[in-house]
Design an enzyme around this catalytic site. Structure first.
Site, PDB file in Angstrom:
ATOM      1  N   LYS A  31       1.782   2.213  -5.267  1.00  0.00           N
ATOM      2  CA  LYS A  31       2.356   1.752  -6.318  1.00  0.00           C
ATOM      3  C   LYS A  31       1.376   2.144  -7.716  1.00  0.00           C
ATOM      4  O   LYS A  31       2.015   2.411  -8.436  1.00  0.00           O
ATOM      5  CB  LYS A  31       2.624   0.221  -6.363  1.00  0.00           C
ATOM      6  CG  LYS A  31       3.433   0.094  -4.902  1.00  0.00           C
ATOM      7  CD  LYS A  31       3.679  -1.469  -4.995  1.00  0.00           C
ATOM      8  CE  LYS A  31       2.374  -2.350  -4.391  1.00  0.00           C
ATOM      9  NZ  LYS A  31       1.989  -2.102  -3.088  1.00  0.00           N
TER      10      LYS A  31
ATOM     11  N   GLY B 113      -4.552  -4.301  -3.732  1.00  0.00           N
ATOM     12  CA  GLY B 113      -5.523  -3.188  -4.058  1.00  0.00           C
ATOM     13  C   GLY B 113      -4.818  -2.005  -4.313  1.00  0.00           C
ATOM     14  O   GLY B 113      -4.395  -1.394  -3.640  1.00  0.00           O
ATOM     15  N   HIS B 114      -4.903  -1.630  -5.634  1.00  0.00           N
ATOM     16  CA  HIS B 114      -4.183  -0.353  -6.085  1.00  0.00           C
ATOM     17  C   HIS B 114      -5.132   0.725  -6.463  1.00  0.00           C
ATOM     18  O   HIS B 114      -6.091   0.393  -7.578  1.00  0.00           O
ATOM     19  CB  HIS B 114      -3.123  -0.692  -7.389  1.00  0.00           C
ATOM     20  CG  HIS B 114      -2.109  -1.781  -6.960  1.00  0.00           C
ATOM     21  ND1 HIS B 114      -1.352  -2.453  -7.881  1.00  0.00           N
ATOM     22  CD2 HIS B 114      -1.825  -2.443  -5.826  1.00  0.00           C
ATOM     23  CE1 HIS B 114      -0.620  -3.060  -7.146  1.00  0.00           C
ATOM     24  NE2 HIS B 114      -0.787  -3.188  -5.960  1.00  0.00           N
TER      25      HIS B 114
ATOM     26  N   ASP C 218       0.801  -1.176  -0.129  1.00  0.00           N
ATOM     27  CA  ASP C 218       0.137  -0.076   0.028  1.00  0.00           C
ATOM     28  C   ASP C 218       0.946   1.337   0.040  1.00  0.00           C
ATOM     29  O   ASP C 218       0.507   2.283   0.505  1.00  0.00           O
ATOM     30  CB  ASP C 218      -0.896  -0.094   1.169  1.00  0.00           C
ATOM     31  CG  ASP C 218      -1.740  -1.309   1.200  1.00  0.00           C
ATOM     32  OD1 ASP C 218      -2.125  -1.700   0.176  1.00  0.00           O
ATOM     33  OD2 ASP C 218      -2.129  -1.650   2.390  1.00  0.00           O
TER      34      ASP C 218
ATOM     35  N   GLN D  62       2.179  -5.928  -3.342  1.00  0.00           N
ATOM     36  CA  GLN D  62       2.380  -5.961  -1.976  1.00  0.00           C
ATOM     37  C   GLN D  62       3.664  -5.316  -1.805  1.00  0.00           C
ATOM     38  O   GLN D  62       3.953  -4.411  -2.595  1.00  0.00           O
ATOM     39  CB  GLN D  62       2.564  -7.579  -1.544  1.00  0.00           C
ATOM     40  CG  GLN D  62       1.284  -8.162  -1.391  1.00  0.00           C
ATOM     41  CD  GLN D  62       0.769  -8.809  -2.710  1.00  0.00           C
ATOM     42  OE1 GLN D  62       1.502  -9.458  -3.494  1.00  0.00           O
ATOM     43  NE2 GLN D  62      -0.330  -8.460  -2.818  1.00  0.00           N
TER      44      GLN D  62
HETATM   45  P1  GDP Z   1      -0.909   0.445  -3.529  1.00  0.00           P
HETATM   46  O1  GDP Z   1      -1.446  -0.714  -3.166  1.00  0.00           O
HETATM   47  O2  GDP Z   1       0.367   0.480  -3.239  1.00  0.00           O
HETATM   48  O3  GDP Z   1      -1.333   1.035  -4.831  1.00  0.00           O
HETATM   49  O4  GDP Z   1      -1.626   1.648  -2.605  1.00  0.00           O
HETATM   50  P2  GDP Z   1      -3.133   1.739  -2.129  1.00  0.00           P
HETATM   51  O5  GDP Z   1      -3.750   2.120  -3.246  1.00  0.00           O
HETATM   52  O6  GDP Z   1      -3.432   0.381  -1.464  1.00  0.00           O
HETATM   53  O7  GDP Z   1      -3.052   2.851  -0.875  1.00  0.00           O
HETATM   54  C1  GDP Z   1      -2.609   4.108  -1.107  1.00  0.00           C
HETATM   55  C2  GDP Z   1      -3.681   5.030  -0.912  1.00  0.00           C
HETATM   56  O8  GDP Z   1      -2.973   6.270  -0.731  1.00  0.00           O
HETATM   57  C3  GDP Z   1      -4.803   5.086  -1.922  1.00  0.00           C
HETATM   58  O9  GDP Z   1      -5.958   5.397  -1.383  1.00  0.00           O
HETATM   59  C4  GDP Z   1      -4.296   6.245  -2.821  1.00  0.00           C
HETATM   60  O10 GDP Z   1      -5.237   7.070  -3.384  1.00  0.00           O
HETATM   61  C5  GDP Z   1      -3.515   7.002  -1.800  1.00  0.00           C
HETATM   62  N1  GDP Z   1      -2.540   8.029  -2.016  1.00  0.00           N
HETATM   63  C6  GDP Z   1      -1.618   7.853  -3.083  1.00  0.00           C
HETATM   64  N2  GDP Z   1      -0.857   8.889  -2.853  1.00  0.00           N
HETATM   65  C7  GDP Z   1      -1.005   9.760  -1.928  1.00  0.00           C
HETATM   66  C8  GDP Z   1      -0.493  10.889  -1.333  1.00  0.00           C
HETATM   67  O11 GDP Z   1       0.565  11.306  -1.806  1.00  0.00           O
HETATM   68  N3  GDP Z   1      -0.988  11.393  -0.303  1.00  0.00           N
HETATM   69  C9  GDP Z   1      -2.207  10.969   0.167  1.00  0.00           C
HETATM   70  N4  GDP Z   1      -2.657  11.650   1.281  1.00  0.00           N
HETATM   71  N5  GDP Z   1      -2.780   9.849  -0.278  1.00  0.00           N
HETATM   72  C10 GDP Z   1      -2.202   9.312  -1.259  1.00  0.00           C
HETATM   73  P1  IMO Z   2      -0.946  -4.107  -2.189  1.00  0.00           P
HETATM   74  O1  IMO Z   2      -0.558  -4.427  -3.647  1.00  0.00           O
HETATM   75  C1  IMO Z   2      -0.889  -4.655   2.129  1.00  0.00           C
HETATM   76  C2  IMO Z   2      -0.911  -8.655   3.582  1.00  0.00           C
HETATM   77  C3  IMO Z   2      -1.961  -9.253   4.268  1.00  0.00           C
HETATM   78  C4  IMO Z   2      -1.283 -10.379   5.143  1.00  0.00           C
HETATM   79  C5  IMO Z   2      -0.225 -10.957   4.292  1.00  0.00           C
HETATM   80  C6  IMO Z   2      -0.608 -12.223   3.834  1.00  0.00           C
HETATM   81  O2  IMO Z   2      -2.311  -3.381  -2.315  1.00  0.00           O
HETATM   82  O3  IMO Z   2       0.249  -3.327  -1.566  1.00  0.00           O
HETATM   83  P2  IMO Z   2      -2.355 -12.634   1.690  1.00  0.00           P
HETATM   84  O4  IMO Z   2      -3.804 -12.711   1.596  1.00  0.00           O
HETATM   85  O5  IMO Z   2      -1.440 -12.280   0.723  1.00  0.00           O
HETATM   86  O6  IMO Z   2      -1.924 -14.069   2.139  1.00  0.00           O
HETATM   87  O7  IMO Z   2      -1.861 -12.184   3.135  1.00  0.00           O
HETATM   88  O8  IMO Z   2       0.071  -9.951   3.454  1.00  0.00           O
HETATM   89  N1  IMO Z   2      -1.128  -8.179   2.396  1.00  0.00           N
HETATM   90  C7  IMO Z   2      -1.052  -6.842   1.871  1.00  0.00           C
HETATM   91  N2  IMO Z   2      -0.930  -5.740   2.773  1.00  0.00           N
HETATM   92  N3  IMO Z   2      -1.188  -4.580   0.891  1.00  0.00           N
HETATM   93  C8  IMO Z   2      -1.340  -5.496  -0.140  1.00  0.00           C
HETATM   94  O9  IMO Z   2      -1.350  -5.612  -1.492  1.00  0.00           O
HETATM   95  C9  IMO Z   2      -1.191  -6.643   0.328  1.00  0.00           C
HETATM   96  N4  IMO Z   2      -1.480  -7.917   0.108  1.00  0.00           N
HETATM   97  C10 IMO Z   2      -1.211  -8.965   1.041  1.00  0.00           C
HETATM   98  O10 IMO Z   2      -2.536  -8.196   4.782  1.00  0.00           O
HETATM   99  O11 IMO Z   2      -0.647  -9.549   6.469  1.00  0.00           O
HETATM  100 MG    MG Z   3      -2.864  -1.581  -1.885  1.00  0.00          MG
END
Ligand code: GDP
Ligand code: IMO
Ligand code: MG
Length: 433
Positions: free
Chosen positions: A16, A40-41, A13, A226
């Site tokens: 990316k 979840g991106h 998270d 991840q």
């Molecule tokens: P990913 O899994 O690495 O793609 O990241 P996620 O989408 O799960 O989580 C990142 C969250 O932060 C999302 O809700 C984005 O919309 C939000 N986000 C991305 N860049 C920024 C930032 O610079 N500031 C803030 N406040 N939120 C951000």
């Molecule tokens: P993105 O791509 C954050 C974590 C789960 C758990 C561990 C194992 O959005 O960054 P799994 O279901 O993969 O067997 O769970 O990994 N986990 C993540 N944490 N971002 C993710 O993906 C994750 N995908 C798995 O919370 O601790």
């Molecule tokens: Mg994510």
């Protein structure tokens, strides 16, 4: 000729998805190569938020091919839901999505097994998986006897294959669970036949496609899922995911040899988050942690779970940056820390009274690690509207510089909000190729 990777350097998270979306226009193909619907991106563009789980974040840019590679564990109903959602948001999916026939398929028994097995680690703490069947599917992939690949869905033997596996899985689930779990082979076969029909236009030998592409000089962007600390071989085992989520996983999961990879961008948050169980030395279980969670809206994109929040851990990130072969850093969420008067960075650990900069290989040692902090003054100014680093408050610049110094890599991108516009490229131009 360029293969560039976007790799999360913490526990996932790191944003990316946002970075991949921003860089995509410089590439011909975006590739997801590991993980599955546990990811979840998020990509935010104006009023529209896109949530991507299995489809690469390049899909929002017209004219770019998006490949789901052999190393991904693919969940067909979730894939179809994701496709329908994107189509309803006006994102076309014809001629820009390819699914590897070698990718393994997540089936209903994997989800059932994930629910039963998640609680069983050696020290009794739950991994806290996303319950998407990821671990059980990868286990069957490695075990081979009960595995199903996407290409198998189109073979005459598929029904027989499902019947044989269901018989075996029923026994396994009774043993693990103490009571029977209902699995109807006929129903599963019928259901997956419908999914297979829907996905068929996208299924291809992506390995051959990507090898042709690199040899023809196409530009590839690899989207990690991840984060490197969740890597099954190099992360905080057993509190990890079941794939190689650090930079070392790119070739194996995509089928593209390392010689074609020329740049690695490490994505980090200005602090740290973690979802699920496992050690987290810099975790803040106090008001500051709650403040970061609320300001950063740190709730899971896939499961909605509150993310654990803490200070930036330079010991962990220096380790994952080296492990992933990172060239440059993309520092996200700089806006989230803007109200704090002081900000800590973990510069070393103290384990059993000894100071170290080495990230421990065993979870028990990481559990005992006490963070050694360096305290920097906060900037206490909203930076979310800034678009040039020259306009940043000096304390924010000093924070960025210190992170760069401790990790040993330059910061080329700074993000100050979720929107595409809220991004600063240190050298003015995007950094992809
Ligand atoms: P990913 O899994 O690495 O793609 O990241 P996620 O989408 O799960 O989580 C990142 C969250 O932060 C999302 O809700 C984005 O919309 C939000 N986000 C991305 N860049 C920024 C930032 O610079 N500031 C803030 N406040 N939120 C951000
Ligand atoms: P993105 O791509 C954050 C974590 C789960 C758990 C561990 C194992 O959005 O960054 P799994 O279901 O993969 O067997 O769970 O990994 N986990 C993540 N944490 N971002 C993710 O993906 C994750 N995908 C798995 O919370 O601790
Ligand atoms: Mg994510």
């Amino acid at each position: 000729m360029a293969g560039t990777c976007v790799i999360g350097l913490q526990w996932g998270d790191e944003a990316k998805g946002k970075l991949v979306d921003l860089l995509t226009a410089q590439f011909d193909i975006v590739v997801r190569y590991q993980g599955g619907a546990n990811a979840g991106h998020t990509v935010v563009s104006g009023d529209t938020t896109y949530k991507l789980h299995q489809i690469p974040s390049g899909v929002l840019t017209p004219g770019v091919m998006n490949v789901v590679g052999p190393g991904v564990v693919l969940n067909p109903p979730v894939m179809i839901q994701e496709m329908d959602r994107l189509l309803s948001q006006g994102v076309p999916l014809e001629d820009n999505l390819m699914l590897s026939d070698r990718a393994h398929v997540v089936l209903p028994w994997h989800i059932a097994e994930d629910q039963v097995l998640d609680k069983n680690t050696a020290d009794g703490e739950s991994i806290g998986t996303t319950l998407r069947g990821i671990g059980p599917c990868y286990r069957d992939k490695v075990g081979r006897s009960y595995a199903v690949r996407l290409g198998d869905l189109y073979r005459d033997t598929f029904q027989q294959h499902v019947e044989r596996i269901v018989e075996a899985k029923k026994e396994v689930l009774v043993m693990q669970n103490g009571h029977a779990v209902s699995l109807d082979a006929r129903k599963i076969f019928e259901e997956f036949r419908i999914y297979a029909d829907r996905l068929q236009p996208y299924v291809a030998d992506t390995t051959a496609y990507l090898l042709d592409a690199v040899e023809a000089g196409k530009r590839l962007l690899f989207e990690g899922a991840q984060g490197a600390l969740l890597d099954v071989d190099h992360g905080t085992y057993p509190f990890v995911t079941s794939s190689n989520s650090s930079g070392v996983g790119v070739s194996a999961g995509s089928g593209v040899p390392g010689r074609w990879i020329h740049k690695v961008i490490g994505v980090i948050k200005a602090y740290t988050t973690r979802v699920g169980g496992g050690p987290f030395p810099t975790e803040l279980k106090d008001d500051i942690g709650n403040h970061i969670r609320e300001r950063g809206r740190e709730y899971g994109t896939t499961t909605g779970r509150p993310r654990r929040c803490g200070w930036f851990d330079a010991v962990a990130v220096r380790y994952t940056a080296r492990l992933s072969g990172v060239d440059v850093l993309s520092l996200m969420m700089m806006d989230v820390l803007c109200e704090l008067p002081e900000i800590n960075i973990c510069v070393a650990y103290e384990i059993d009274g000894k100071r170290t900069n080495v990230f421990p290989s065993h979870t028990d040692d990481l559990r005992r690690a006490k963070p050694v902090y360096e305290t920097l003054p906060g900037w206490q100014q909203d930076v979310s509207q800034l678009r040039r680093l020259e306009d940043f408050p000096p304390n924010a610049l000093a924070y960025i510089q210190r992170i760069s110094q401790l990790v040993g890599r330059p910061v080329e991108v700074v993000s100050v909000g979720p929107d595409r516009q809220q991004t600063i490229f240190a050298h003015g131009a995007p950094v992809g190729v």
